[in-house]
Design a protein around this motif. Structure first.
Motif, mmCIF file in Angstrom:
data_model
loop_
_atom_site.group_PDB
_atom_site.id
_atom_site.type_symbol
_atom_site.label_atom_id
_atom_site.label_comp_id
_atom_site.label_asym_id
_atom_site.label_seq_id
_atom_site.Cartn_x
_atom_site.Cartn_y
_atom_site.Cartn_z
ATOM 1 N N ARG A 108 0.797 -1.225 0.000
ATOM 2 C CA ARG A 108 0.000 0.000 0.000
ATOM 3 C C ARG A 108 0.828 1.273 0.000
ATOM 4 O O ARG A 108 0.328 2.335 -0.354
ATOM 5 C CB ARG A 108 -0.920 -0.001 1.225
ATOM 6 C CG ARG A 108 -2.009 -1.024 1.128
ATOM 7 C CD ARG A 108 -2.934 -0.861 2.315
ATOM 8 N NE ARG A 108 -4.200 -1.476 2.094
ATOM 9 C CZ ARG A 108 -4.516 -2.710 2.478
ATOM 10 N NH1 ARG A 108 -3.634 -3.442 3.097
ATOM 11 N NH2 ARG A 108 -5.706 -3.199 2.235
ATOM 12 N N ASP A 144 7.810 -4.044 4.405
ATOM 13 C CA ASP A 144 7.709 -2.899 5.315
ATOM 14 C C ASP A 144 8.153 -3.217 6.745
ATOM 15 O O ASP A 144 8.773 -2.393 7.406
ATOM 16 C CB ASP A 144 6.301 -2.278 5.285
ATOM 17 C CG ASP A 144 5.233 -3.145 5.907
ATOM 18 O OD1 ASP A 144 5.461 -4.364 6.083
ATOM 19 O OD2 ASP A 144 4.159 -2.598 6.224
ATOM 20 N N ASP A 145 7.903 -4.472 7.185
ATOM 21 C CA ASP A 145 8.280 -4.842 8.558
ATOM 22 C C ASP A 145 9.804 -4.778 8.788
ATOM 23 O O ASP A 145 10.252 -4.631 9.907
ATOM 24 C CB ASP A 145 7.831 -6.284 8.856
ATOM 25 C CG ASP A 145 6.428 -6.541 8.361
ATOM 26 O OD1 ASP A 145 5.533 -6.672 9.187
ATOM 27 O OD2 ASP A 145 6.238 -6.564 7.126
ATOM 28 N N ASN A 184 2.359 2.845 12.336
ATOM 29 C CA ASN A 184 1.968 1.676 13.115
ATOM 30 C C ASN A 184 3.152 0.720 13.287
ATOM 31 O O ASN A 184 3.403 0.225 14.388
ATOM 32 C CB ASN A 184 0.791 0.964 12.432
ATOM 33 C CG ASN A 184 0.964 0.831 10.931
ATOM 34 O OD1 ASN A 184 1.175 1.829 10.243
ATOM 35 N ND2 ASN A 184 0.913 -0.375 10.413
#
Ligand code: ATP
Ligand code: MG
Length: 309
Positions: free
Chosen positions: A26, A65-66, A85
């Motif tokens: 995203r 992304d992590d 987040n």
């Protein structure tokens, strides 16, 4: 990637910034778009993980992304773009482990907006956050959820999952979930509804706490100024119109989010002027109609491409 291997020498790491962004997901398109708007030209091969910046000393590493906070923390990358987040979850895990934060949040980027929320099955008897007490909540954000439950004074059981949280209630693994929501479409499709917001999120720019070489620090300052400029022009419009002088107070009142407009006399019409203004909010049809009613004519609204304060 022979060309990259050659370019990516120790010398390059002294001179060239490296930014990690999400490879596919995203945030990918928005992140690449932001970098392009900041002036970066890069070549992106299909399976390429590192894109070489052709006109700026800035290379782009495409990752899950992590992994981005760790890459910045381990100084593999100087910068990263990731959801707040993911950043918050990492920070809370570090607080719990009493390790010093390995990255610094530089600025919010105003895209990738979503919220981490508690959602309940449609038939769940929700009567406020007290309804969570003693329940099982499935999430991929156990640290954020634990922190939120603690500050709300609620005791509940956290079921940590690595994905597909929305089906946990149907599988009987939990009664509630705590997951990211933007439109609520995924929740509705899984017969869930949003019950409480835990955290508002958006993409942020993070950096390594390790001091950068002088040229890299100078480029980072330039990139941040460009990001500010990109954010300012997002909603901005340049508006031009003609109006009788007597209508100026009303027209100034109607122009959305504009500072001092430029007033230019019109040749041969002493009572009429041209007004040029940068409006820092979107200009809607309703505003144009009100301006026309106030006496404006020849209205023109143009997008603003770049802005430097
Ligand atoms: P990866 O394969 O890189 O691990 P992912 O599946 O973990 O990808 P995405 O679903 O692509 O991640 O979401 C990336 C980030 O986009 C989220 O961490 C969040 O900050 C943001 N985001 C924006 N809208 C949403 C949404 N509706 N659902 C989930 N995340 C969203
Ligand atoms: Mg991920």
């Amino acid at each position: 990637m022979p060309r990259l291997a050659r370019k990516n020498t120790g010398m390059d790491r002294e001179q060239r910034l490296r930014i990690a962004i999400q490879k596919t997901g995203r945030l990918t398109d928005h992140s690449l778009d932001l970098l392009s708007r900041c002036g970066l030209k890069y070549s992106r091969g299909k399976d390429q993980l590192l894109c070489y910046g052709e006109n700026m000393p800035l290379d782009v590493l495409l990752m899950r992304d992590d992994d981005i906070p760790d890459l910045v923390q381990e100084d593999v990358c100087d910068l990263g773009i990731v959801g707040s987040n993911v950043v918050r979850e990492k920070q809370l895990a570090q607080d719990a482990a009493r390790t010093t934060p390995g990255f610094e949040v530089l600025q919010e980027l105003d895209f990738g907006r979503c919220r981490l929320c508690i959602a309940v099955p449609d038939d769940f008897p929700w009567a406020g956050v007290g309804s969570i007490a003693g329940r099982r909540i499935a999430t991929t954000y156990p640290n954020i959820l634990a922190d939120w439950l603690r500050s709300a004074g609620i005791t509940a059981q956290i079921v940590t999952l690595s994905g597909a949280v929305e089906i946990a209630p149907r599988l009987g693994r939990a009664e509630l979930i705590c997951d990211l929501v933007a439109t609520g479409g995924t929740l509705a499709a899984n017969h869930l509804r949003e019950a409480a917001t835990v955290l508002e999120c958006q993409a942020v720019l993070i950096r390594t706490p390790v001091p950068l070489s002088k040229p890299k620090e100078q480029w980072l300052d330039r990139i941040r100024l460009r990001i500010d400029g990109v954010q300012q022009v997002k909603e901005s419009k340049y508006i031009m119109l003609h109006a009788p002088r007597s209508a100026l107070p009303e027209i100034r009142r109607l122009l959305p989010g504009s500072e001092s407009p430029t007033i230019i006399p019109l040749e041969g019409s002493p009572d009429r002027v041209a007004v040029h203004a940068v409006c820092r909010e979107n200009v809607f049809w309703e505003t144009l109609e009100s301006l026309k009613l106030a006496g404006a004519s020849a209205l023109l609204v143009l997008p603003v491409e770049k802005m430097l304060a």
